[in-house]
Design a protein around this motif. Sequence first.
Motif, PDB file in Angstrom:
ATOM      1  N   PRO A 175     -43.718  17.724  -8.487  1.00 35.64           N
ATOM      2  CA  PRO A 175     -43.135  19.112  -7.381  1.00 35.64           C
ATOM      3  C   PRO A 175     -42.766  18.954  -6.221  1.00 35.64           C
ATOM      4  CG  PRO A 175     -45.452  17.620  -7.183  1.00 35.64           C
ATOM      5  CD  PRO A 175     -44.886  16.796  -8.552  1.00 35.64           C
ATOM      6  N   LEU A 176     -41.713  20.251  -5.949  1.00 39.53           N
ATOM      7  CA  LEU A 176     -40.820  19.703  -4.721  1.00 39.53           C
ATOM      8  C   LEU A 176     -41.713  20.328  -3.842  1.00 39.53           C
ATOM      9  CD1 LEU A 176     -37.951  20.928  -7.110  1.00 39.53           C
ATOM     10  CD2 LEU A 176     -38.737  18.695  -6.575  1.00 39.53           C
ATOM     11  N   ARG A 177     -41.525  20.015  -2.068  1.00 39.82           N
ATOM     12  CA  ARG A 177     -42.474  20.198  -1.805  1.00 39.82           C
ATOM     13  C   ARG A 177     -41.451  21.020  -0.194  1.00 39.82           C
ATOM     14  NH1 ARG A 177     -45.891  16.344  -4.052  1.00 39.82           N
ATOM     15  NH2 ARG A 177     -47.654  17.084  -4.915  1.00 39.82           N
ATOM     16  N   GLY A 178     -41.058  21.811  -0.230  1.00 34.60           N
ATOM     17  CA  GLY A 178     -39.909  21.895   1.098  1.00 34.60           C
ATOM     18  C   GLY A 178     -38.298  21.136   0.523  1.00 34.60           C
ATOM     19  N   GLU A 179     -38.114  21.107   0.097  1.00 34.60           N
ATOM     20  CA  GLU A 179     -36.685  20.112  -0.644  1.00 34.60           C
ATOM     21  C   GLU A 179     -35.745  20.844  -0.292  1.00 34.60           C
ATOM     22  OE1 GLU A 179     -37.206  16.702  -2.930  1.00 34.60           O
ATOM     23  OE2 GLU A 179     -39.449  17.215  -2.990  1.00 34.60           O
ATOM     24  N   THR A 180     -34.623  20.272  -0.072  1.00 33.85           N
ATOM     25  CA  THR A 180     -33.638  20.846  -0.401  1.00 33.85           C
ATOM     26  C   THR A 180     -32.546  20.191  -1.856  1.00 33.85           C
ATOM     27  OG1 THR A 180     -33.301  21.325   2.140  1.00 33.85           O
ATOM     28  CG2 THR A 180     -31.030  20.856   0.698  1.00 33.85           C
ATOM     29  N   LEU A 181     -32.017  20.950  -2.640  1.00 35.81           N
ATOM     30  CA  LEU A 181     -31.767  20.729  -3.446  1.00 35.81           C
ATOM     31  C   LEU A 181     -30.227  21.302  -3.915  1.00 35.81           C
ATOM     32  CD1 LEU A 181     -33.946  21.511  -6.786  1.00 35.81           C
ATOM     33  CD2 LEU A 181     -34.251  19.418  -5.612  1.00 35.81           C
ATOM     34  N   GLU A 182     -29.048  20.328  -3.692  1.00 40.46           N
ATOM     35  CA  GLU A 182     -27.564  20.075  -3.297  1.00 40.46           C
ATOM     36  C   GLU A 182     -27.303  20.418  -4.579  1.00 40.46           C
ATOM     37  OE1 GLU A 182     -26.110  20.397  -0.573  1.00 40.46           O
ATOM     38  OE2 GLU A 182     -27.895  19.500   1.038  1.00 40.46           O
TER      39      GLU A 182
END
Length: 220
Positions: A175-182
């Motif tokens: 899971p991703l939780r409010g992350e930034t993907l560059e």
Amino acid sequence: MSDEVVVVVAGGPPPDARAVLAVPAGARVIAADKGLEHAVALGLDVSVTVGDFDSVSPDTLAAAEAAGTRVERHPAEKDATDLELALDAAVAHGAARVLVIAGDGAGRLDHLLAALLLLASPRYESAEIDAVVGTTRIHVVRGKRELAGAPGQLVTLVAVHGPALGVSTEGLAYPLRGETLEPGSTRGVSNVFASDIALITIAGGVLLAIRPGDGDRGNR
């Protein structure tokens, strides 16, 4: 009156024959140059075909025009690919959703990369964009998308045209939780469906959710 779904059949190498299964009944079909031949082979009724027509068979083009297909001709020396012209036509028709059907590139990595970036262009943000490229399914994610899959199926999330902010997922094994993907990051590569439905939410930016062919499994 806007079209709920517009199908765009790209030129280049032929698409996988099973791609036709993703086409909703009654959808308007727009073909990009040689995509006219591919659409005919898939048994699709083409409403509009666009391009410089340097690749399609003249006989196929003539037969389509005689059958009532509208032909939009562009000069060979132009500033956009035939696929871009077809996407422009789809959005101009008021499409709420666009489904692109294309081959897998057959060695033209430049065309494939340009096409993937094109799908996520802000010019088409008014429509929900999906694609079947070979046996791979691609979804443009803005705001929120719900994807149907199967446990164990791979999905890669790639930020394009800038960072994707506040990325959160449900129904994925990692899971991703409010992350930034560059852009250029591998943080979203080879995630896995943990259930039949995955929900992807982003606060800003745009993602490509890329799902390899049926049955593909893998490790991060």
